[in-house]
Design a protein around this motif. Structure first.
Motif, PDB file in Angstrom:
ATOM      1  N   LEU A  13       4.310  -5.095  -1.097  1.00 29.22           N
ATOM      2  CA  LEU A  13       4.195  -3.699  -1.502  1.00 29.22           C
ATOM      3  C   LEU A  13       2.748  -3.352  -1.849  1.00 29.22           C
ATOM      4  CD1 LEU A  13       5.751  -1.057  -2.147  1.00 29.22           C
ATOM      5  CD2 LEU A  13       5.819  -1.831  -4.521  1.00 29.22           C
ATOM      6  N   LEU A  14       2.073  -4.252  -2.562  1.00 25.07           N
ATOM      7  CA  LEU A  14       0.673  -4.033  -2.911  1.00 25.07           C
ATOM      8  C   LEU A  14      -0.185  -3.916  -1.653  1.00 25.07           C
ATOM      9  CD1 LEU A  14      -1.463  -3.821  -5.142  1.00 25.07           C
ATOM     10  CD2 LEU A  14      -1.668  -6.325  -5.076  1.00 25.07           C
ATOM     11  N   THR A  15       0.127  -4.749  -0.652  1.00 25.72           N
ATOM     12  CA  THR A  15      -0.604  -4.685   0.616  1.00 25.72           C
ATOM     13  C   THR A  15      -0.411  -3.331   1.288  1.00 25.72           C
ATOM     14  OG1 THR A  15      -0.358  -7.079   0.933  1.00 25.72           O
ATOM     15  CG2 THR A  15      -0.870  -5.764   2.881  1.00 25.72           C
ATOM     16  N   LEU A  79      -5.905  -4.582  14.106  1.00 30.20           N
ATOM     17  CA  LEU A  79      -6.573  -5.491  15.048  1.00 30.20           C
ATOM     18  C   LEU A  79      -7.256  -6.646  14.319  1.00 30.20           C
ATOM     19  CD1 LEU A  79      -8.147  -2.944  17.569  1.00 30.20           C
ATOM     20  CD2 LEU A  79      -6.209  -4.473  17.964  1.00 30.20           C
ATOM     21  N   LEU A  80      -7.864  -6.352  13.164  1.00 25.63           N
ATOM     22  CA  LEU A  80      -8.508  -7.407  12.380  1.00 25.63           C
ATOM     23  C   LEU A  80      -7.490  -8.427  11.895  1.00 25.63           C
ATOM     24  CD1 LEU A  80     -11.028  -8.558  10.985  1.00 25.63           C
ATOM     25  CD2 LEU A  80     -10.544  -7.030   9.044  1.00 25.63           C
ATOM     26  N   TYR A  97       2.610  -9.508   9.644  1.00 24.27           N
ATOM     27  CA  TYR A  97       3.129  -8.516   8.702  1.00 24.27           C
ATOM     28  C   TYR A  97       2.125  -7.377   8.520  1.00 24.27           C
ATOM     29  CZ  TYR A  97       4.418  -6.261   4.345  1.00 24.27           C
ATOM     30  OH  TYR A  97       4.721  -5.322   3.394  1.00 24.27           O
ATOM     31  N   ILE A  98       0.849  -7.726   8.308  1.00 29.14           N
ATOM     32  CA  ILE A  98      -0.172  -6.700   8.079  1.00 29.14           C
ATOM     33  C   ILE A  98      -0.397  -5.874   9.349  1.00 29.14           C
ATOM     34  CG2 ILE A  98      -2.621  -6.315   7.548  1.00 29.14           C
ATOM     35  CD1 ILE A  98      -2.516  -8.685   5.687  1.00 29.14           C
ATOM     36  N   ALA A  99      -0.412  -6.540  10.504  1.00 31.19           N
ATOM     37  CA  ALA A  99      -0.592  -5.809  11.761  1.00 31.19           C
ATOM     38  C   ALA A  99       0.564  -4.846  11.990  1.00 31.19           C
ATOM     39  CB  ALA A  99      -0.715  -6.786  12.920  1.00 31.19           C
ATOM     40  N   LEU A 103       0.668  -0.707  12.098  1.00 35.32           N
ATOM     41  CA  LEU A 103       1.261   0.000  13.231  1.00 35.32           C
ATOM     42  C   LEU A 103       2.337   0.971  12.766  1.00 35.32           C
ATOM     43  CD1 LEU A 103       1.538   0.312  16.321  1.00 35.32           C
ATOM     44  CD2 LEU A 103       3.222  -1.544  16.264  1.00 35.32           C
ATOM     45  N   MET A 104       3.160   0.515  11.831  1.00 30.90           N
ATOM     46  CA  MET A 104       4.245   1.354  11.310  1.00 30.90           C
ATOM     47  C   MET A 104       3.688   2.589  10.602  1.00 30.90           C
ATOM     48  SD  MET A 104       6.989   0.438   8.302  1.00 30.90           S
ATOM     49  CE  MET A 104       5.642   0.384   7.090  1.00 30.90           C
ATOM     50  N   ILE A 105       2.700   2.388   9.732  1.00 31.31           N
ATOM     51  CA  ILE A 105       2.136   3.504   8.974  1.00 31.31           C
ATOM     52  C   ILE A 105       1.425   4.478   9.903  1.00 31.31           C
ATOM     53  CG2 ILE A 105       0.364   4.117   7.262  1.00 31.31           C
ATOM     54  CD1 ILE A 105       1.172   1.596   5.724  1.00 31.31           C
ATOM     55  N   ALA A 106       0.677   3.952  10.891  1.00 29.89           N
ATOM     56  CA  ALA A 106      -0.045   4.827  11.830  1.00 29.89           C
ATOM     57  C   ALA A 106       0.929   5.659  12.650  1.00 29.89           C
ATOM     58  CB  ALA A 106      -0.930   3.994  12.749  1.00 29.89           C
ATOM     59  N   LEU A 107       1.958   5.032  13.208  1.00 33.41           N
ATOM     60  CA  LEU A 107       2.915   5.752  14.041  1.00 33.41           C
ATOM     61  C   LEU A 107       3.717   6.755  13.222  1.00 33.41           C
ATOM     62  CD1 LEU A 107       4.237   2.918  16.404  1.00 33.41           C
ATOM     63  CD2 LEU A 107       2.579   4.724  16.920  1.00 33.41           C
ATOM     64  N   PHE A 108       4.115   6.346  12.017  1.00 31.02           N
ATOM     65  CA  PHE A 108       4.874   7.263  11.173  1.00 31.02           C
ATOM     66  C   PHE A 108       4.054   8.496  10.850  1.00 31.02           C
ATOM     67  CE2 PHE A 108       6.277   9.003   7.152  1.00 31.02           C
ATOM     68  CZ  PHE A 108       7.641   9.118   7.348  1.00 31.02           C
ATOM     69  N   ASN A 109       2.781   8.285  10.510  1.00 29.13           N
ATOM     70  CA  ASN A 109       1.931   9.417  10.143  1.00 29.13           C
ATOM     71  C   ASN A 109       1.589  10.304  11.328  1.00 29.13           C
ATOM     72  OD1 ASN A 109       0.750   9.597   7.186  1.00 29.13           O
ATOM     73  ND2 ASN A 109       1.076   7.433   7.625  1.00 29.13           N
TER      74      ASN A 109
END
Length: 275
Positions: A13-15, A79-80, A97-99, A103-109
């Motif tokens: 969650l913090l991430t 990508l990093l 998980y971070i990648a 992707l999830m946050i970018a697509l959702f937004n």
């Protein structure tokens, strides 16, 4: 957040919040580069909202560039993370998980729902084809539609496969639906805010020698109805055809804006501007 700590998922969650923070900083730095004044940034688990002082008085191009600056942060972060995992610097599962989170946050937004980035990009695009008032209306209606579809989608697993409801989608979809319901109700206020910035910018626009777009209206039309024809990306000269007056009159849009903001009845006829 309490539940995530109790179940051992607080680091995840913090991430997510760090990713959202960097996402919003992308908006902030892009907005500051255009000289915008940032009033506040609200951080939410699925994204954030940066509220600016200039809302209603900015160009569609700047609005689009600031909107896309957020998802672009998710691109380089994703990508990093993927690269660090591929090179063995990070644990492969953590990198994935971070990648995937980026992707999830970018697509959702990028969904066409205001105030998500996709909603702002949609709004900027509509500004090139519709007048400002219709752009506000269509943005609100499309956003309400997709918010409702999100809520309906949360119940599909239960209806189709007998599985559980996706609570996250219900909460987020409801939040966005209520936000856009309020947005739709506030369109008159948002439009008058646009006119206020329009009045301030009129002298500057004329001083720069900006090309104009003609509007042909009837002298019987109300000042407010003419103002609702104004396009965000153009400066207008209003050609008034009045059979009861002096025939054809040409006035700058500033006269219409001043008439709407004067405190007098904005529904009075345009011909009254000529005495």
């Amino acid at each position: 957040m309490l539940a995530s700590a109790m179940t051992g998922y607080f680091a995840e969650l913090l991430t997510l919040f760090i990713i959202v923070l960097v996402h919003e900083l992308g908006h902030v730095f892009a907005a500051r580069s255009f000289g915008w004044t940032i009033r506040e940034v609200k951080l939410l688990p699925f994204g954030g909202v940066a509220e600016v002082e200039e809302a209603g008085g900015i160009s569609a191009k700047e609005d689009a560039l600031v909107a896309i600056a957020g998802p672009l942060q998710n691109v380089w972060m994703g990508l990093l993370a993927w690269g660090l995992g591929a090179w063995g610097v990070w644990d492969a599962a953590w990198s994935d998980y971070i990648a995937q989170a980026n992707l999830m946050i970018a697509l959702f937004n990028l969904l066409p729902i205001y105030p998500l980035d996709g909603g702002k990009l949609m709004q900027a695009l509509l500004s090139y084809f519709l007048n400002y008032y219709k752009m506000l209306q269509l943005t609100a209606r499309i956003s309400l539609l997709f918010s409702a579809l999100m809520i309906i989608g949360a119940f599909l697993p239960m209806l189709l496969d007998g599985k559980g409801i996706q609570i996250n989608l219900v909460i987020v979809g409801t939040f966005l639906f209520m936000s856009n319901w309020t947005y739709h109700r506030n369109i008159p206020f948002l439009f008058y805010r646009f006119l206020t910035y329009r009045e301030r910018a009129s002298e500057e626009e004329l001083g720069l020698g900006k090309s104009v777009s003609p509007l042909i209206v009837n002298g019987k039309q109300s000042l407010l109805s003419v103002a609702k024809l104004f396009n965000r990306e153009r400066y207008h000269l209003v050609y008034v055809i009045d059979s009861l007056g002096a025939g054809l009159q040409v006035i700058p849009e500033k006269r219409i804006v001043e008439g709407c903001l004067s405190g007098l009845n904005p529904n009075r006829a345009v011909r009254e501007l000529f005495g």
